[in-house]
Design an enzyme around this catalytic site. Structure first.
Site, PDB file in Angstrom:
ATOM      1  N   GLU A 183      -3.101   5.818  -5.827  1.00  0.00           N
ATOM      2  CA  GLU A 183      -2.564   6.863  -6.716  1.00  0.00           C
ATOM      3  C   GLU A 183      -3.602   7.275  -7.756  1.00  0.00           C
ATOM      4  O   GLU A 183      -3.621   8.418  -8.200  1.00  0.00           O
ATOM      5  CB  GLU A 183      -1.301   6.353  -7.429  1.00  0.00           C
ATOM      6  N   HIS A 216       0.660   5.339   2.067  1.00  0.00           N
ATOM      7  CA  HIS A 216      -0.543   5.435   1.237  1.00  0.00           C
ATOM      8  C   HIS A 216      -1.782   4.867   1.955  1.00  0.00           C
ATOM      9  O   HIS A 216      -2.906   5.299   1.698  1.00  0.00           O
ATOM     10  CB  HIS A 216      -0.357   4.653  -0.068  1.00  0.00           C
ATOM     11  N   ASP A 248       7.589  11.556  -0.905  1.00  0.00           N
ATOM     12  CA  ASP A 248       7.097  10.176  -1.028  1.00  0.00           C
ATOM     13  C   ASP A 248       7.107   9.841  -2.516  1.00  0.00           C
ATOM     14  O   ASP A 248       7.296  10.720  -3.355  1.00  0.00           O
ATOM     15  CB  ASP A 248       5.666  10.089  -0.464  1.00  0.00           C
ATOM     16  N   SER A 249       6.863   8.570  -2.821  1.00  0.00           N
ATOM     17  CA  SER A 249       6.770   8.176  -4.227  1.00  0.00           C
ATOM     18  C   SER A 249       5.577   8.832  -4.908  1.00  0.00           C
ATOM     19  O   SER A 249       5.524   8.893  -6.135  1.00  0.00           O
ATOM     20  CB  SER A 249       6.603   6.660  -4.316  1.00  0.00           C
ATOM     21  N   CYS A 272       7.835   7.892   3.512  1.00  0.00           N
ATOM     22  CA  CYS A 272       7.638   6.653   2.770  1.00  0.00           C
ATOM     23  C   CYS A 272       8.458   5.563   3.453  1.00  0.00           C
ATOM     24  O   CYS A 272       9.670   5.719   3.639  1.00  0.00           O
ATOM     25  CB  CYS A 272       8.130   6.881   1.335  1.00  0.00           C
ATOM     26  N   CYS A 327       2.661   1.496   5.232  1.00  0.00           N
ATOM     27  CA  CYS A 327       2.929   2.251   3.998  1.00  0.00           C
ATOM     28  C   CYS A 327       2.100   3.512   4.107  1.00  0.00           C
ATOM     29  O   CYS A 327       0.928   3.457   4.516  1.00  0.00           O
ATOM     30  CB  CYS A 327       2.509   1.441   2.776  1.00  0.00           C
TER      31      CYS A 327
END
Ligand code: DGL
Length: 270
Positions: free
Chosen positions: A158, A192, A17-18, A80, A190
């Protein structure tokens, strides 16, 4: 043939993932397939993907996939939604092993909605992608989909900020229009966003269903590995390796907090 199957069983499943978001998918994979060795990459140096051009996200995905391939991964999960929309086709064209991508859970949401108003939280990149728009238009006759891009939200997660006043205010401004329009089901599009489910729940109340794709992805991964006779035959819990392209000193505490135990983070110089 027997030897080949045994070898495949020992190889890891690569998940990327990012940043920390893909852990929400990794958790489902680990719970569902506890004997599978896993290798997780947080591409923290390049996050957020959601506000970058699709070509830049695709280039990162190809670089990460090449690293996973060199580590002899037997399957890859693009944990992601933004990266899947930008690169899953190219990844599948390049690699022989199973490449599992994410898709916002619009289909189950539409199926279970009674008000026929479904909210979908996504990144700007996902909202603009052809893949997502094709998915949305497939269901547009059956329900009203309200697609809400969420700039700035991934950065809060994040930073490990899951519940501050700043995050709460941002989230409320994103959710309020959806609630005013009568949604009864909310898709977390998403990876996240599952980490802020408690905050979302506090803001929207108990009557709106919240859906994400983590469990469905873990099941699809199992199906694909089964089909290739590539499941691990081990009976003991498998090891998980963690890598990040970002500053390991900053990323490791957030990863550990979200994963729920202290992890050892390797630096990915890519
Ligand atoms: N977790 C990613 C997703 O599922 C996006 C995060 C980002 O914008 O970097 O779309």
């Amino acid at each position: 043939m027997q030897g080949k199957i045994a070898m495949a069983g020992r190889r890891a499943i690569g998940v990327f993932d990012s940043g920390v978001g893909g852990l929400s998918v990794l958790r489902h994979i680990h719970q569902h397939l506890p004997h599978e060795p896993l290798l997780y990459i947080a591409d923290s140096q390049y996050m957020p993907y959601g506000c970058k051009p699709a070509s830049a996200v695709q280039a990162r995905c190809m670089a990460l996939a090449s690293f996973l391939d060199k580590r002899h991964c037997k399957a890859m999960v693009v944990a992601c939604n933004t990266a899947t929309a930008a690169a899953v086709q190219e990844l599948r064209a390049q690699y022989q092993f199973p490449v599992i991508g994410m898709e916002p859970a619009v289909k189950p949401a539409v199926r279970q909605s009674t008000s026929r108003v479904v909210g979908v939280l996504v990144t700007s990149g996902t909202a603009a992608s052809e893949k997502f728009n094709r998915l949305a238009s497939r269901f547009s006759q059956q329900a009203r989909l309200i697609v809400q891009p969420c700039p700035g939200l991934v950065e809060r997660i994040e930073a490990g900020d899951l519940a501050s006043e700043q995050t709460r205010r941002l989230l409320l401004s994103l959710l309020r229009p959806l609630m005013h329009q009568g949604m009864d089901t909310l898709v977390l599009g998403c990876t996240h966003y599952p980490f802020i489910t408690p905050l979302i729940r506090a803001l929207i109340g108990d009557d709106i269903a919240i859906i994400d794709s983590g469990d469905a992805i873990a099941r699809e991964l199992e199906r694909q590995l089964q089909r290739q006779y590539a499941l691990s035959g081990h009976q003991y819990p498998a090891f998980i390796e963690f890598w990040s392209s970002g500053n390991t000193q900053t990323v490791a505490p957030v990863l550990s907090h979200l994963w729920g135990e202290q992890i050892i983070l390797n630096r990915l110089a890519l």
